[in-house]
Design a protein around this motif. Structure first.
Motif, PDB file in Angstrom:
ATOM      1  N   UNK B 251     -89.150  22.621 -96.063  1.00  0.00           N
ATOM      2  CA  UNK B 251     -87.464  22.542 -96.045  1.00  0.00           C
ATOM      3  C   UNK B 251     -87.052  23.247 -97.298  1.00  0.00           C
ATOM      4  N   UNK B 252     -86.265  24.269 -97.290  1.00  0.00           N
ATOM      5  CA  UNK B 252     -85.682  25.032 -98.225  1.00  0.00           C
ATOM      6  C   UNK B 252     -84.227  24.740 -98.317  1.00  0.00           C
ATOM      7  N   UNK B 253     -83.475  24.162 -99.260  1.00  0.00           N
ATOM      8  CA  UNK B 253     -82.260  24.195 -99.517  1.00  0.00           C
ATOM      9  C   UNK B 253     -81.449  25.259-100.340  1.00  0.00           C
ATOM     10  N   UNK B 254     -80.480  25.836 -99.721  1.00  0.00           N
ATOM     11  CA  UNK B 254     -79.878  26.813-100.483  1.00  0.00           C
ATOM     12  C   UNK B 254     -78.417  26.674-100.778  1.00  0.00           C
ATOM     13  N   UNK B 255     -77.832  27.242-101.557  1.00  0.00           N
ATOM     14  CA  UNK B 255     -76.330  27.281-102.143  1.00  0.00           C
ATOM     15  C   UNK B 255     -75.616  28.361-101.682  1.00  0.00           C
ATOM     16  N   UNK B 256     -74.685  28.451-100.992  1.00  0.00           N
ATOM     17  CA  UNK B 256     -73.992  29.695-100.270  1.00  0.00           C
ATOM     18  C   UNK B 256     -73.464  30.518-101.807  1.00  0.00           C
ATOM     19  N   UNK B 257     -73.542  31.714-101.836  1.00  0.00           N
ATOM     20  CA  UNK B 257     -73.008  32.547-102.815  1.00  0.00           C
ATOM     21  C   UNK B 257     -71.583  32.429-102.859  1.00  0.00           C
ATOM     22  N   UNK B 258     -70.798  32.693-101.733  1.00  0.00           N
ATOM     23  CA  UNK B 258     -69.490  32.428-101.717  1.00  0.00           C
ATOM     24  C   UNK B 258     -69.187  30.945-102.001  1.00  0.00           C
ATOM     25  N   UNK B 259     -68.178  30.898-102.877  1.00  0.00           N
ATOM     26  CA  UNK B 259     -67.402  29.439-102.903  1.00  0.00           C
ATOM     27  C   UNK B 259     -66.569  29.137-101.922  1.00  0.00           C
ATOM     28  N   UNK B 260     -67.300  28.723-101.055  1.00  0.00           N
ATOM     29  CA  UNK B 260     -66.781  28.462 -99.577  1.00  0.00           C
ATOM     30  C   UNK B 260     -65.346  27.312 -99.654  1.00  0.00           C
ATOM     31  N   UNK B 261     -65.345  26.424-100.732  1.00  0.00           N
ATOM     32  CA  UNK B 261     -64.352  25.192-100.938  1.00  0.00           C
ATOM     33  C   UNK B 261     -62.900  25.953-101.616  1.00  0.00           C
ATOM     34  N   UNK B 262     -63.317  27.052-102.321  1.00  0.00           N
ATOM     35  CA  UNK B 262     -62.165  27.578-103.137  1.00  0.00           C
ATOM     36  C   UNK B 262     -61.862  29.008-102.774  1.00  0.00           C
ATOM     37  N   UNK B 263     -62.175  29.473-101.613  1.00  0.00           N
ATOM     38  CA  UNK B 263     -61.489  30.579-101.039  1.00  0.00           C
ATOM     39  C   UNK B 263     -60.191  30.743-100.809  1.00  0.00           C
ATOM     40  N   UNK B 264     -59.572  31.897-101.094  1.00  0.00           N
ATOM     41  CA  UNK B 264     -58.214  32.107-100.387  1.00  0.00           C
ATOM     42  C   UNK B 264     -58.093  33.450 -99.774  1.00  0.00           C
ATOM     43  N   UNK B 265     -58.932  34.436-100.276  1.00  0.00           N
ATOM     44  CA  UNK B 265     -58.797  35.675 -99.677  1.00  0.00           C
ATOM     45  C   UNK B 265     -60.398  35.959 -99.019  1.00  0.00           C
ATOM     46  N   UNK B 266     -60.437  36.256 -97.609  1.00  0.00           N
ATOM     47  CA  UNK B 266     -61.469  36.698 -97.075  1.00  0.00           C
ATOM     48  C   UNK B 266     -61.483  38.236 -96.475  1.00  0.00           C
ATOM     49  N   UNK B 267     -62.594  38.719 -96.116  1.00  0.00           N
ATOM     50  CA  UNK B 267     -62.576  40.153 -95.464  1.00  0.00           C
ATOM     51  C   UNK B 267     -63.280  39.837 -94.063  1.00  0.00           C
ATOM     52  N   UNK B 268     -62.671  40.511 -93.061  1.00  0.00           N
ATOM     53  CA  UNK B 268     -63.210  40.288 -91.514  1.00  0.00           C
ATOM     54  C   UNK B 268     -63.680  41.823 -91.704  1.00  0.00           C
ATOM     55  N   UNK B 269     -65.075  41.758 -91.164  1.00  0.00           N
ATOM     56  CA  UNK B 269     -65.815  43.019 -90.732  1.00  0.00           C
ATOM     57  C   UNK B 269     -65.606  43.359 -89.310  1.00  0.00           C
ATOM     58  N   UNK B 270     -64.458  44.145 -89.145  1.00  0.00           N
ATOM     59  CA  UNK B 270     -64.001  44.431 -87.729  1.00  0.00           C
ATOM     60  C   UNK B 270     -64.567  45.528 -86.914  1.00  0.00           C
TER      61      UNK B 270
END
Lengths: 158, 275
Positions: B251-270
């Motif tokens: 089992x490998x546990x990893x931490x997301x690189x993006x700060x998911x709890x503090x995001x306010x702006x994101x980009x959608x790959x359209x």
């Protein structure tokens, strides 16, 4: 008192943008709304109306359709059975009964969540349910106040 | 004479019908995508309610903007000009690297990656359910957002568009307990599936073989399998490896690189991709 207005109020509270750290401490206003109408105005609502109001709740919360229907129908059934007795007791005893009912409901919710592939942690689930129950006296007092202001005197003081 | 059906039994029958209906709808919604138009319609109808709840935040943002002094604005402008200069220099380097990358790919006879077309969006609200990692962004169908499109931040992958509406879209974060993401270890190209755990700071790979070459600090990126995400998007960093004696999997546990709890702006790959 308007069913529609209280419903919109609960939806507004459910969609309120709150910080991530507060989410676990935010009561489930939709459950409180259903509890108020199921317990205090039982003759004005039905199982069908509970199912109908559950659909937008699923949309605003992001759960699969039917999840809130499951919760609200069980809640409505239980409060229909115990309502005549619970309506007459004082607020503290009522809070105790409501807490037990909501704990029972959290078990149904836990099962429902596992059905849709979530792995809910028991701690946060119980925390949210307990906080929702604790918010009941306040919510009830608020709606009773509004009911009095609008000339709806169906509920007698306990 | 006693009535055939008492009041209680009538309510019980109604309960059974309501439960059957709810469970059937639950099953249909989780297994098939036939109820998406209903969700889109209801969400569109609820748009005014969401705007009402958003109003205090908008007013506060407007107020703080209005109250900003000229001096603070000038300082901010200078900072942004410097940042812009730095980013333009970085972009020049990136262009050189892209050209080199394209040349190497041509030499290796590897297909050129499709360039992403990113659409900036603002996070309006998080789901108020502690067990659902879902956010609503302020771009929707009218801006070209479609279901399944990847959502990124400056640090890495955030999740994917779940349901788009005309003016907004629900985004499922990759840490949601129902999310599965095909990934690979950047260092060794070992492939696996990163499962959401229901915690914003954790992803988990459950079925890696015992012999896998992985160390704490390794980076995970999208593998491109499944066709939903293009390969090479940074996802997470390995923080813990759990090897249980006698178990065939690690089992490998990893931490997301993006700060998911503090995001306010994101980009959608359209960019539309073939499935």
């Amino acid at each position: 008192m308007s069913f529609f207005l209280t419903y919109v109020l609960s939806l507004v509270l459910m969609t309120a943008p709150i910080p991530e750290t507060w989410i676990a401490w935010w009561p489930h206003w939709g459950i409180l709304f259903a509890l108020w109408w199921g317990l205090m105005r039982n003759h004005r609502v039905s199982m069908v109306s509970m199912l109908l109001v559950s659909i937008p709740m699923d949309v605003v919360v992001g759960t699969a359709f039917g999840f809130h229907g499951l919760l609200l129908s069980v809640l409505f059934y239980v409060v229909t059975l115990i309502g005549p007795t619970v309506r007459r007791v004082n607020w503290l005893r009522q809070l105790g009964v409501v807490t037990v009912v909501l704990w029972l409901l959290s078990a149904v919710g836990y099962w429902g969540r596992t059905l849709i592939g979530q792995e809910p942690l028991l701690g946060p689930l119980m925390l949210q349910v307990t906080l929702t129950a604790l918010a009941w006296p306040l919510f009830r007092a608020l709606l009773e106040g509004v009911a009095r202001m609008t000339g709806d005197y169906e509920v007698t003081d306990t | 004479m006693r009535p055939l059906f008492s009041e209680t039994s009538v309510v019980a029958v109604r309960l059974v019908i309501a439960l059957s209906f709810s469970l059937a709808v639950l099953f249909i919604d989780t297994r098939m995508a036939v109820l998406e138009p209903v969700r889109q319609t209801v969400k569109t109808l609820l748009w005014p309610v969401e705007k009402i709840t958003q109003a205090p935040l908008d007013a506060a943002a407007f107020g703080s903007e209005w109250m900003a002094t000229q001096a603070s604005l000038r300082t901010r402008l200078t900072q942004l000009a410097l940042e812009n200069e730095r980013l333009m220099t970085e972009q020049l380097k990136l262009q050189t690297l892209r050209a080199e990358n394209a040349e190497l790919r041509r030499l290796l006879n590897v297909r050129e990656r499709i360039n992403e077309q990113l659409l900036q969006a603002e996070i309006q609200r998080l789901s108020n359910d502690p067990f659902i990692h879902q956010v609503t962004i302020n771009r929707g169908l009218l801006a070209g957002v479609r279901a399944g499109q990847p959502v990124l931040s400056a640090d890495g992958l955030v999740g994917q568009v779940l349901t788009p509406y005309p003016h907004a879209a629900d985004v499922l974060l990759m840490t949601d307990a129902t999310h599965r993401l095909p990934v690979q270890l950047t260092r060794t190209r070992e492939r696996g599936i990163a499962d959401g755990t229901g915690r914003l700071d954790r992803l988990e790979m459950r079925h890696l073989p015992e012999t896998v070459d992985v160390v704490v600090g390794d980076l995970l990126e999208t593998s491109g399998l499944g066709g939903r995400f293009q390969a090479g998007i940074p996802v997470a960093r390995v923080v813990e490896i759990i090897r249980s004696p006698g178990q065939p999997f690690v089992r490998v546990l990893a931490e997301p690189l993006a700060p998911l709890g503090r995001l306010s702006l994101v980009m959608v790959d359209v960019v539309e991709r073939a499935p």
